[in-house]
Design a protein around this motif. Structure first.
Motif, PDB file in Angstrom:
ATOM      1  N   ILE A 193      11.698   9.052  -2.304  1.00 22.80           N
ATOM      2  CA  ILE A 193      10.427   8.687  -1.660  1.00 22.80           C
ATOM      3  C   ILE A 193      10.149   7.193  -1.757  1.00 22.80           C
ATOM      4  O   ILE A 193       9.346   6.659  -0.994  1.00 22.80           O
ATOM      5  N   PHE A 194      10.826   6.499  -2.676  1.00 20.22           N
ATOM      6  CA  PHE A 194      10.613   5.058  -2.811  1.00 20.22           C
ATOM      7  C   PHE A 194      11.553   4.250  -1.910  1.00 20.22           C
ATOM      8  O   PHE A 194      11.405   3.034  -1.808  1.00 20.22           O
ATOM      9  N   ILE A 195      12.502   4.937  -1.270  1.00 20.66           N
ATOM     10  CA  ILE A 195      13.475   4.288  -0.379  1.00 20.66           C
ATOM     11  C   ILE A 195      14.070   3.071  -1.093  1.00 20.66           C
ATOM     12  O   ILE A 195      14.067   1.950  -0.572  1.00 20.66           O
ATOM     13  N   ASN A 196      14.560   3.299  -2.306  1.00 17.18           N
ATOM     14  CA  ASN A 196      15.019   2.220  -3.171  1.00 17.18           C
ATOM     15  C   ASN A 196      16.301   2.658  -3.881  1.00 17.18           C
ATOM     16  O   ASN A 196      16.271   3.520  -4.753  1.00 17.18           O
TER      17      ASN A 196
ATOM     18  N   ILE B 125      21.874  12.169  -0.367  1.00 16.00           N
ATOM     19  CA  ILE B 125      21.951  12.494   1.065  1.00 16.00           C
ATOM     20  C   ILE B 125      20.595  12.248   1.729  1.00 16.00           C
ATOM     21  O   ILE B 125      20.513  11.655   2.811  1.00 16.00           O
ATOM     22  N   LEU B 126      19.525  12.682   1.070  1.00 19.23           N
ATOM     23  CA  LEU B 126      18.181  12.447   1.598  1.00 19.23           C
ATOM     24  C   LEU B 126      17.874  10.957   1.695  1.00 19.23           C
ATOM     25  O   LEU B 126      17.357  10.474   2.718  1.00 19.23           O
ATOM     26  N   LEU B 127      18.180  10.228   0.613  1.00 20.41           N
ATOM     27  CA  LEU B 127      17.920   8.786   0.592  1.00 20.41           C
ATOM     28  C   LEU B 127      18.721   8.072   1.678  1.00 20.41           C
ATOM     29  O   LEU B 127      18.199   7.185   2.373  1.00 20.41           O
ATOM     30  N   HIS B 128      19.983   8.455   1.833  1.00 20.10           N
ATOM     31  CA  HIS B 128      20.845   7.821   2.833  1.00 20.10           C
ATOM     32  C   HIS B 128      20.292   8.017   4.238  1.00 20.10           C
ATOM     33  O   HIS B 128      20.251   7.074   5.047  1.00 20.10           O
ATOM     34  N   ARG B 129      19.837   9.241   4.534  1.00 16.32           N
ATOM     35  CA  ARG B 129      19.281   9.510   5.858  1.00 16.32           C
ATOM     36  C   ARG B 129      17.986   8.738   6.085  1.00 16.32           C
ATOM     37  O   ARG B 129      17.746   8.218   7.184  1.00 16.32           O
ATOM     38  N   ILE B 130      17.156   8.661   5.059  1.00 17.94           N
ATOM     39  CA  ILE B 130      15.903   7.910   5.174  1.00 17.94           C
ATOM     40  C   ILE B 130      16.188   6.429   5.421  1.00 17.94           C
ATOM     41  O   ILE B 130      15.555   5.790   6.268  1.00 17.94           O
TER      42      ILE B 130
ATOM     43  N   GLN C  72       0.826  -1.209   0.000  1.00 20.18           N
ATOM     44  CA  GLN C  72       0.000   0.000   0.000  1.00 20.18           C
ATOM     45  C   GLN C  72       0.860   1.258   0.000  1.00 20.18           C
ATOM     46  O   GLN C  72       0.539   2.241  -0.682  1.00 20.18           O
ATOM     47  N   GLU C  73       1.963   1.228   0.744  1.00 24.82           N
ATOM     48  CA  GLU C  73       2.862   2.381   0.768  1.00 24.82           C
ATOM     49  C   GLU C  73       3.523   2.575  -0.596  1.00 24.82           C
ATOM     50  O   GLU C  73       3.726   3.708  -1.045  1.00 24.82           O
ATOM     51  N   GLU C  74       3.848   1.476  -1.262  1.00 18.99           N
ATOM     52  CA  GLU C  74       4.430   1.563  -2.603  1.00 18.99           C
ATOM     53  C   GLU C  74       3.414   2.176  -3.573  1.00 18.99           C
ATOM     54  O   GLU C  74       3.769   2.998  -4.424  1.00 18.99           O
ATOM     55  N   LYS C  75       2.159   1.792  -3.427  1.00 21.97           N
ATOM     56  CA  LYS C  75       1.104   2.353  -4.278  1.00 21.97           C
ATOM     57  C   LYS C  75       0.970   3.856  -4.050  1.00 21.97           C
ATOM     58  O   LYS C  75       0.891   4.631  -5.004  1.00 21.97           O
ATOM     59  N   ARG C  76       0.948   4.264  -2.774  1.00 20.63           N
ATOM     60  CA  ARG C  76       0.797   5.685  -2.462  1.00 20.63           C
ATOM     61  C   ARG C  76       1.969   6.494  -3.012  1.00 20.63           C
ATOM     62  O   ARG C  76       1.776   7.578  -3.580  1.00 20.63           O
ATOM     63  N   ALA C  77       3.167   5.972  -2.824  1.00 17.14           N
ATOM     64  CA  ALA C  77       4.350   6.679  -3.318  1.00 17.14           C
ATOM     65  C   ALA C  77       4.338   6.771  -4.836  1.00 17.14           C
ATOM     66  O   ALA C  77       4.691   7.808  -5.419  1.00 17.14           O
ATOM     67  N   THR C  78       3.910   5.701  -5.496  1.00 18.64           N
ATOM     68  CA  THR C  78       3.869   5.686  -6.960  1.00 18.64           C
ATOM     69  C   THR C  78       2.817   6.656  -7.490  1.00 18.64           C
ATOM     70  O   THR C  78       3.050   7.361  -8.477  1.00 18.64           O
ATOM     71  N   ILE C  79       1.659   6.699  -6.839  1.00 18.84           N
ATOM     72  CA  ILE C  79       0.603   7.626  -7.259  1.00 18.84           C
ATOM     73  C   ILE C  79       1.080   9.077  -7.114  1.00 18.84           C
ATOM     74  O   ILE C  79       0.876   9.907  -8.010  1.00 18.84           O
ATOM     75  N   LEU C  80       1.716   9.379  -5.981  1.00 19.18           N
ATOM     76  CA  LEU C  80       2.261  10.728  -5.771  1.00 19.18           C
ATOM     77  C   LEU C  80       3.290  11.063  -6.844  1.00 19.18           C
ATOM     78  O   LEU C  80       3.280  12.159  -7.420  1.00 19.18           O
ATOM     79  N   PHE C  81       4.154  10.108  -7.131  1.00 16.94           N
ATOM     80  CA  PHE C  81       5.190  10.306  -8.151  1.00 16.94           C
ATOM     81  C   PHE C  81       4.569  10.564  -9.524  1.00 16.94           C
ATOM     82  O   PHE C  81       5.006  11.445 -10.264  1.00 16.94           O
ATOM     83  N   MET C  82       3.531   9.789  -9.853  1.00 12.70           N
ATOM     84  CA  MET C  82       2.878   9.956 -11.147  1.00 12.70           C
ATOM     85  C   MET C  82       2.223  11.330 -11.269  1.00 12.70           C
ATOM     86  O   MET C  82       2.313  11.976 -12.324  1.00 12.70           O
ATOM     87  N   TRP C  83       1.537  11.776 -10.207  1.00 14.04           N
ATOM     88  CA  TRP C  83       0.916  13.097 -10.233  1.00 14.04           C
ATOM     89  C   TRP C  83       1.961  14.189 -10.471  1.00 14.04           C
ATOM     90  O   TRP C  83       1.786  15.077 -11.315  1.00 14.04           O
TER      91      TRP C  83
END
Length: 384
Positions: A124-127, A170-175, A8-19
């Motif tokens: 935002i995908f922490i990937n 840097i953001l990804l590393h901290r997350i 569900q979190e992956e879906k939310r992040a993907t929808i936000l990214f698409m928008w």
């Protein structure tokens, strides 16, 4: 089984990214290629007919990704959407840039605000894999364009993308560090809760004290040696192994601690504990994915086990691994009805059971890790 919350979190992040992607993609093109040229001092920057044709094709392809994305959402595969969007965007931009600028006297003046959005919002995908795709994909795109058009100004967007990528990293590393800390904290709490539950079971049957912990350690060691479970899966497998006998809380103490042979009726009651245990953990996130450990650890390779009498590989791998660990520790532990067997005897009986009680391939791996199991047992006895 997929973790529902993560999905569900992956879906939310993907929808936000698409928008973000589609809003910026279309707004940028409208403003940059349609409104800016209307300004008197930018009138000579208006694109020609070829550019509009290429732009139309690019926009058509990008729009076609929407139904593809919806299909992947329906198939519960949202993790693929971001890769498809980014790769398609990079390829179409690469083709249009090279086609328009190759052999042209105009200096390269492309680039897109979408690229900034893609880089800065990739964390935002922490990937890490997606981050590397975005970063190196954009840099490679500009390098290829530069090789074709031979314009040194291409270095400017390359430098900009590298700077933005460093910020995003840097953001990804901290997350990632924060997520790892939360994961470790959750794992410790879950382990503490699970061991607390096991302690309750051991109050019913003192002879089984330490059994669950040893079985979990043996099973985790064997699972790791097979190479068939990912490192990230081993902890949750371990917790499920700790709870493999949790269903025994439903068995009367008179049967559980009986010193003599069980009657047929009593044995049938004992055989209910995998079903009861599986029912107890079916909604526990982080453990339910390995519910087969609890439900099927008494199945046999020859189909003479319980509760379902599964044959061979019909029994999930995690349960076949647990079956060997459970049997080995049961044989080498003192019980109310018999003393513990020597380790060498238990080792021999596991080998004798390959192809009948146990998975032959797993028994071969067991032979390799047997020395580790001796060490695990000695360490456990030392600690407790």
């Amino acid at each position: 089984m997929k973790n529902t919350s993560l999905l569900q979190e992956e879906k939310r992040a993907t929808i936000l990214f698409m928008w973000l992607f589609y809003i910026v993609f279309f707004l940028y093109d409208i403003v940059y290629y349609n409104l800016f040229p209307l300004l008197p001092w930018l009138a000579d920057t208006a694109p020609d007919a070829v550019w509009y044709i290429l732009s139309f094709i690019k926009h058509f392809i990008i729009i076609c990704l929407i139904p593809v994305s919806l299909f992947l959402f329906k198939k519960e595969k949202p993790e693929k959407v971001k890769y498809i969007i980014v790769i398609t965007f990079l390829v179409t931009n690469l083709v249009t840039d090279i086609y328009y600028y190759f052999g042209s006297v105009d200096s390269y003046s492309s680039g897109n605000l979408v690229e900034v959005v893609i880089i800065l919002f990739s964390p935002i995908f922490i990937n890490k894999r997606f981050f590397h795709l975005v970063t190196w994909g954009l840099i490679l795109k500009y390098i290829l364009v530069g090789l074709f058009i031979q314009d040194p100004i291409i270095l400017f967007p390359v430098i900009i993308n590298i700077v933005l990528a460093l910020i995003a990293y840097i953001l990804l590393h901290r997350i990632l560090i924060y997520v790892k800390a939360l994961k470790n904290s959750y794992s410790k709490q879950l382990e503490g809760i699970v061991k607390g539950v096991i302690a309750t079971l051991e109050l019913k049957d003192p002879y089984t004290r330490g059994h669950s912990e040893r079985v979990a350690e043996y099973a985790k060691n064997l699972a790791k040696a097979t190479g068939k479970l990912k490192e990230s899966e081993l902890d949750h497998f371990y917790y499920a192994c700790l709870l493999h006998d949790i269903g025994k809380v439903n068995i009367p103490d008179t049967i559980l601690t009986k010193s003599g042979k069980l009657t047929d009726e009593e044995y049938e009651i004992v055989k209910t504990h995998p079903v009861v245990g599986a029912k107890a953990i079916e909604d526990v996130e982080g453990i339910a994915d390995n519910i087969a450990v609890v439900y099927h650890h008494h199945e046999r390779w020859d189909g003479k086990g319980y509760p379902d009498g599964l044959v061979g590989e019909e029994t999930p791998l995690v349960a076949r691994i647990t079956a060997i660990a459970d049997a080995f520790d049961a044989m080498t532990s003192t019980r109310s009805y018999r003393p513990a067997l020597p380790f060498e005897e238990a080792y021999k009986r596991i080998l004798d059971g390959q192809g009948s009680q146990f998975d032959p391939a797993l028994v071969k791996v067991f032979k390799q890790v047997y020395p580790d199991w001796i060490t695990i047992s000695k360490q456990y006895n030392k600690d407790y």
